[in-house]
Design a protein around this motif. Structure first.
Motif, PDB file in Angstrom:
ATOM      1  N   ILE A 120     -35.125 -69.156 -38.924  1.00 41.00           N
ATOM      2  CA  ILE A 120     -35.866 -69.144 -39.950  1.00 41.00           C
ATOM      3  C   ILE A 120     -37.143 -68.275 -40.225  1.00 41.00           C
ATOM      4  O   ILE A 120     -37.682 -67.349 -40.651  1.00 41.00           O
ATOM      5  N   GLU A 121     -38.149 -68.624 -38.867  1.00 40.03           N
ATOM      6  CA  GLU A 121     -39.182 -67.840 -38.450  1.00 40.03           C
ATOM      7  C   GLU A 121     -39.442 -67.988 -37.198  1.00 40.03           C
ATOM      8  O   GLU A 121     -39.446 -68.955 -36.458  1.00 40.03           O
ATOM      9  N   ASP A 122     -39.443 -66.854 -36.324  1.00 38.62           N
ATOM     10  CA  ASP A 122     -39.466 -66.901 -34.981  1.00 38.62           C
ATOM     11  C   ASP A 122     -40.909 -67.205 -34.418  1.00 38.62           C
ATOM     12  O   ASP A 122     -41.670 -66.353 -33.948  1.00 38.62           O
ATOM     13  N   ILE A 123     -41.206 -68.363 -34.444  1.00 36.29           N
ATOM     14  CA  ILE A 123     -42.334 -69.084 -34.075  1.00 36.29           C
ATOM     15  C   ILE A 123     -42.241 -70.271 -33.060  1.00 36.29           C
ATOM     16  O   ILE A 123     -41.318 -70.635 -32.997  1.00 36.29           O
ATOM     17  N   PRO A 124     -43.094 -70.619 -32.344  1.00 36.72           N
ATOM     18  CA  PRO A 124     -42.945 -71.812 -31.285  1.00 36.72           C
ATOM     19  C   PRO A 124     -42.307 -72.747 -32.056  1.00 36.72           C
ATOM     20  O   PRO A 124     -42.748 -73.234 -32.988  1.00 36.72           O
ATOM     21  N   VAL A 125     -41.531 -73.550 -31.438  1.00 37.09           N
ATOM     22  CA  VAL A 125     -40.918 -75.285 -31.860  1.00 37.09           C
ATOM     23  C   VAL A 125     -41.439 -75.983 -30.929  1.00 37.09           C
ATOM     24  O   VAL A 125     -41.084 -76.059 -30.066  1.00 37.09           O
ATOM     25  N   VAL A 126     -42.268 -76.907 -31.462  1.00 34.88           N
ATOM     26  CA  VAL A 126     -42.738 -78.278 -30.548  1.00 34.88           C
ATOM     27  C   VAL A 126     -42.098 -79.360 -31.094  1.00 34.88           C
ATOM     28  O   VAL A 126     -42.268 -79.844 -32.052  1.00 34.88           O
ATOM     29  N   GLY A 127     -40.850 -79.793 -30.247  1.00 36.72           N
ATOM     30  CA  GLY A 127     -40.324 -81.070 -30.505  1.00 36.72           C
ATOM     31  C   GLY A 127     -40.739 -82.007 -29.698  1.00 36.72           C
ATOM     32  O   GLY A 127     -41.327 -82.044 -28.730  1.00 36.72           O
ATOM     33  N   GLU A 128     -40.435 -83.309 -30.194  1.00 32.14           N
ATOM     34  CA  GLU A 128     -40.762 -84.419 -29.454  1.00 32.14           C
ATOM     35  C   GLU A 128     -40.066 -84.464 -28.006  1.00 32.14           C
ATOM     36  O   GLU A 128     -40.678 -85.085 -27.248  1.00 32.14           O
ATOM     37  N   GLU A 129     -38.578 -84.226 -28.127  1.00 30.70           N
ATOM     38  CA  GLU A 129     -37.830 -84.507 -27.003  1.00 30.70           C
ATOM     39  C   GLU A 129     -38.252 -83.166 -26.124  1.00 30.70           C
ATOM     40  O   GLU A 129     -38.273 -83.420 -24.803  1.00 30.70           O
ATOM     41  N   ALA A 130     -38.393 -82.156 -26.506  1.00 32.69           N
ATOM     42  CA  ALA A 130     -38.789 -81.004 -25.612  1.00 32.69           C
ATOM     43  C   ALA A 130     -40.047 -81.270 -25.135  1.00 32.69           C
ATOM     44  O   ALA A 130     -40.395 -80.955 -23.763  1.00 32.69           O
ATOM     45  N   THR A 131     -40.931 -81.958 -25.468  1.00 35.04           N
ATOM     46  CA  THR A 131     -42.276 -82.434 -25.014  1.00 35.04           C
ATOM     47  C   THR A 131     -42.098 -83.297 -23.801  1.00 35.04           C
ATOM     48  O   THR A 131     -43.285 -83.220 -22.864  1.00 35.04           O
ATOM     49  N   GLU A 132     -41.026 -83.999 -23.779  1.00 36.63           N
ATOM     50  CA  GLU A 132     -40.789 -85.072 -22.759  1.00 36.63           C
ATOM     51  C   GLU A 132     -40.624 -84.222 -21.530  1.00 36.63           C
ATOM     52  O   GLU A 132     -41.102 -84.723 -20.381  1.00 36.63           O
ATOM     53  N   GLN A 133     -40.008 -83.033 -21.626  1.00 36.79           N
ATOM     54  CA  GLN A 133     -39.779 -82.141 -20.522  1.00 36.79           C
ATOM     55  C   GLN A 133     -40.873 -81.426 -20.197  1.00 36.79           C
ATOM     56  O   GLN A 133     -41.004 -80.977 -18.874  1.00 36.79           O
ATOM     57  N   ASP A 134     -41.719 -81.007 -21.144  1.00 37.79           N
ATOM     58  CA  ASP A 134     -42.778 -80.007 -20.998  1.00 37.79           C
ATOM     59  C   ASP A 134     -44.052 -80.688 -21.838  1.00 37.79           C
ATOM     60  O   ASP A 134     -44.351 -80.178 -22.896  1.00 37.79           O
ATOM     61  N   PRO A 135     -44.970 -81.467 -21.079  1.00 40.43           N
ATOM     62  CA  PRO A 135     -45.763 -82.063 -21.762  1.00 40.43           C
ATOM     63  C   PRO A 135     -47.030 -81.294 -22.418  1.00 40.43           C
ATOM     64  O   PRO A 135     -48.038 -81.512 -23.116  1.00 40.43           O
ATOM     65  N   THR A 136     -46.976 -79.897 -21.923  1.00 38.82           N
ATOM     66  CA  THR A 136     -48.030 -78.961 -22.076  1.00 38.82           C
ATOM     67  C   THR A 136     -47.705 -78.305 -23.494  1.00 38.82           C
ATOM     68  O   THR A 136     -48.289 -77.570 -24.296  1.00 38.82           O
ATOM     69  N   LEU A 137     -46.326 -78.508 -23.995  1.00 37.40           N
ATOM     70  CA  LEU A 137     -45.874 -77.771 -25.253  1.00 37.40           C
ATOM     71  C   LEU A 137     -46.856 -77.987 -26.241  1.00 37.40           C
ATOM     72  O   LEU A 137     -47.039 -76.964 -27.108  1.00 37.40           O
ATOM     73  N   PRO A 138     -47.510 -79.004 -26.698  1.00 34.17           N
ATOM     74  CA  PRO A 138     -48.166 -79.371 -27.818  1.00 34.17           C
ATOM     75  C   PRO A 138     -49.151 -78.404 -27.884  1.00 34.17           C
ATOM     76  O   PRO A 138     -49.996 -78.254 -29.128  1.00 34.17           O
ATOM     77  N   GLU A 139     -49.776 -77.999 -26.925  1.00 35.97           N
ATOM     78  CA  GLU A 139     -50.970 -77.026 -26.624  1.00 35.97           C
ATOM     79  C   GLU A 139     -50.733 -75.980 -27.700  1.00 35.97           C
ATOM     80  O   GLU A 139     -51.757 -75.221 -28.144  1.00 35.97           O
ATOM     81  N   VAL A 140     -49.704 -75.670 -27.747  1.00 38.47           N
ATOM     82  CA  VAL A 140     -49.352 -74.030 -28.509  1.00 38.47           C
ATOM     83  C   VAL A 140     -49.880 -74.253 -29.927  1.00 38.47           C
ATOM     84  O   VAL A 140     -50.177 -73.193 -30.732  1.00 38.47           O
ATOM     85  N   LEU A 141     -49.830 -75.726 -30.617  1.00 43.00           N
ATOM     86  CA  LEU A 141     -50.096 -75.901 -31.803  1.00 43.00           C
ATOM     87  C   LEU A 141     -51.824 -75.418 -32.101  1.00 43.00           C
ATOM     88  O   LEU A 141     -52.032 -75.240 -33.375  1.00 43.00           O
ATOM     89  N   GLY A 142     -52.600 -75.443 -31.129  1.00 45.61           N
ATOM     90  CA  GLY A 142     -53.889 -75.130 -31.233  1.00 45.61           C
ATOM     91  C   GLY A 142     -54.273 -73.907 -30.855  1.00 45.61           C
ATOM     92  O   GLY A 142     -55.442 -73.019 -31.275  1.00 45.61           O
ATOM     93  N   THR A 143     -53.233 -72.744 -30.621  1.00 44.31           N
ATOM     94  CA  THR A 143     -53.626 -71.647 -30.130  1.00 44.31           C
ATOM     95  C   THR A 143     -52.705 -70.530 -30.986  1.00 44.31           C
ATOM     96  O   THR A 143     -53.039 -69.552 -31.130  1.00 44.31           O
ATOM     97  N   ALA A 144     -51.500 -70.732 -31.323  1.00 47.32           N
ATOM     98  CA  ALA A 144     -50.729 -69.886 -31.842  1.00 47.32           C
ATOM     99  C   ALA A 144     -50.769 -69.672 -33.377  1.00 47.32           C
ATOM    100  O   ALA A 144     -51.423 -70.825 -33.888  1.00 47.32           O
ATOM    101  N   GLN A 145     -50.617 -68.722 -33.779  1.00 41.90           N
ATOM    102  CA  GLN A 145     -50.918 -68.427 -35.391  1.00 41.90           C
ATOM    103  C   GLN A 145     -50.018 -69.598 -36.064  1.00 41.90           C
ATOM    104  O   GLN A 145     -50.694 -69.945 -37.285  1.00 41.90           O
ATOM    105  N   ALA A 146     -48.991 -69.681 -35.802  1.00 41.78           N
ATOM    106  CA  ALA A 146     -48.096 -70.606 -36.700  1.00 41.78           C
ATOM    107  C   ALA A 146     -47.096 -71.148 -35.381  1.00 41.78           C
ATOM    108  O   ALA A 146     -46.727 -70.744 -34.611  1.00 41.78           O
ATOM    109  N   ALA A 147     -46.443 -72.276 -35.892  1.00 39.46           N
ATOM    110  CA  ALA A 147     -45.547 -73.178 -35.237  1.00 39.46           C
ATOM    111  C   ALA A 147     -44.949 -73.986 -35.852  1.00 39.46           C
ATOM    112  O   ALA A 147     -45.317 -74.471 -37.032  1.00 39.46           O
TER     113      ALA A 147
END
Length: 268
Positions: free
Chosen positions: A49-76
């Motif tokens: 739908i829109e090629d921006i980062p996707v921060v998923g709960e289960e993906a964050t279990e594998q990569d705990p740094t993933l939510p950091e993109v919410l504060g740096t990316a223009q959109a997610a």
């Protein structure tokens, strides 16, 4: 969201097998095969739908740094494939699928689907809060922006004291003296937010502010005229997680926050 729920979640509802449920950080923090498979399917669909980062709960279990993109990316995007996994795993209909679009660190749009009722809640900075039924009927959620303020003694709310630090929880247990009622949490933010939108609750306060749990509800409540802020008055932003926040009608928010601060004091 409906498609994924119908294919990956609902067929497993009340039909989970041995090995389909595991614990994450503790015995009450569960993940099921439905969580994993629903997020696996939703993630590329959202990216399409829109090629921006996707921060998923289960993906964050594998990569705990993933939510950091919410504060740096223009959109997610944020995704909670099964919000209220405990409820889902124990056969309660009070679970949800939740998606949000975060813009410049703020919750810009949110969608909350209740798979077993078929209701899809939506709201955005440029769209009013609505409920779409499984049949496709859409009804607007009345804005509370111009509703008269009421005294604290008439307000009903929910506070997730389970996740509050011990001293804070002890202090805020006394809030029952300030307001009409403090109800127990449903163990599903997607249903707590519905309780506010539908008028069953006047406010909610959360201490564990994981972005996929609250970005959708924050966007929808704001679209209906509610304020969603940290206790210092700063707007809740999923790109800046971790602090407790309060959602209430704007005209009652200050009085509620003052009462909470008075109760908890330096313990907050």
């Amino acid at each position: 969201m409906r498609d994924v729920a119908d294919r990956e979640i609902r067929p497993r509802f009340r039909a989970l097998k041995d090995g389909d449920i595991t614990a994450k950080s503790g015995p009450n923090d569960l993940v099921t095969v439905a969580d994993v498979e629903a997020e696996r399917v939703l993630t590329p669909l959202l990216a399409a739908i829109e090629d921006i980062p996707v921060v998923g709960e289960e993906a964050t279990e594998q990569d705990p740094t993933l939510p950091e993109v919410l504060g740096t990316a223009q959109a997610a995007w944020t995704v909670d494939p099964v919000d209220g996994t405990w409820n889902f795993a124990h056969g309660s209909v009070e679970y949800a699928v939740m998606v949000a679009r975060v813009q410049d660190g703020a919750a810009q749009a949110g969608w909350i689907l209740h798979p077993e009722t078929g209701d899809l809640l939506h709201g955005a900075t440029d769209a009013p809060a609505t409920v779409r039924t499984a049949a496709g009927d859409v009804r607007a959620v009345a804005s509370v922006a111009d509703a008269p303020a009421r005294p604290l003694s008439q307000l009903r709310g929910m506070m997730t004291l389970t996740f509050a630090p011990g001293p804070v929880a002890e202090c805020l247990a006394g809030m029952t003296e300030d307001v009409a009622e403090i109800t127990p949490p449903r163990m599903c933010a997607g249903w707590d937010y519905w309780d506010v939108l539908s008028g069953h609750l006047d406010f909610v306060m959360y201490f564990r502010a994981k972005p996929w749990d609250h970005a959708p509800g924050a966007a929808i409540l704001r679209a209906a005229g509610f304020a969603v802020r940290h206790l210092d008055g700063a707007e809740y932003r999923p790109g800046d997680p971790g602090r407790p926040f309060l959602a209430a009608r704007a005209q009652e928010w200050d009085a509620l926050a003052e009462a909470i601060r008075a109760r908890a004091g330096d313990a907050l």
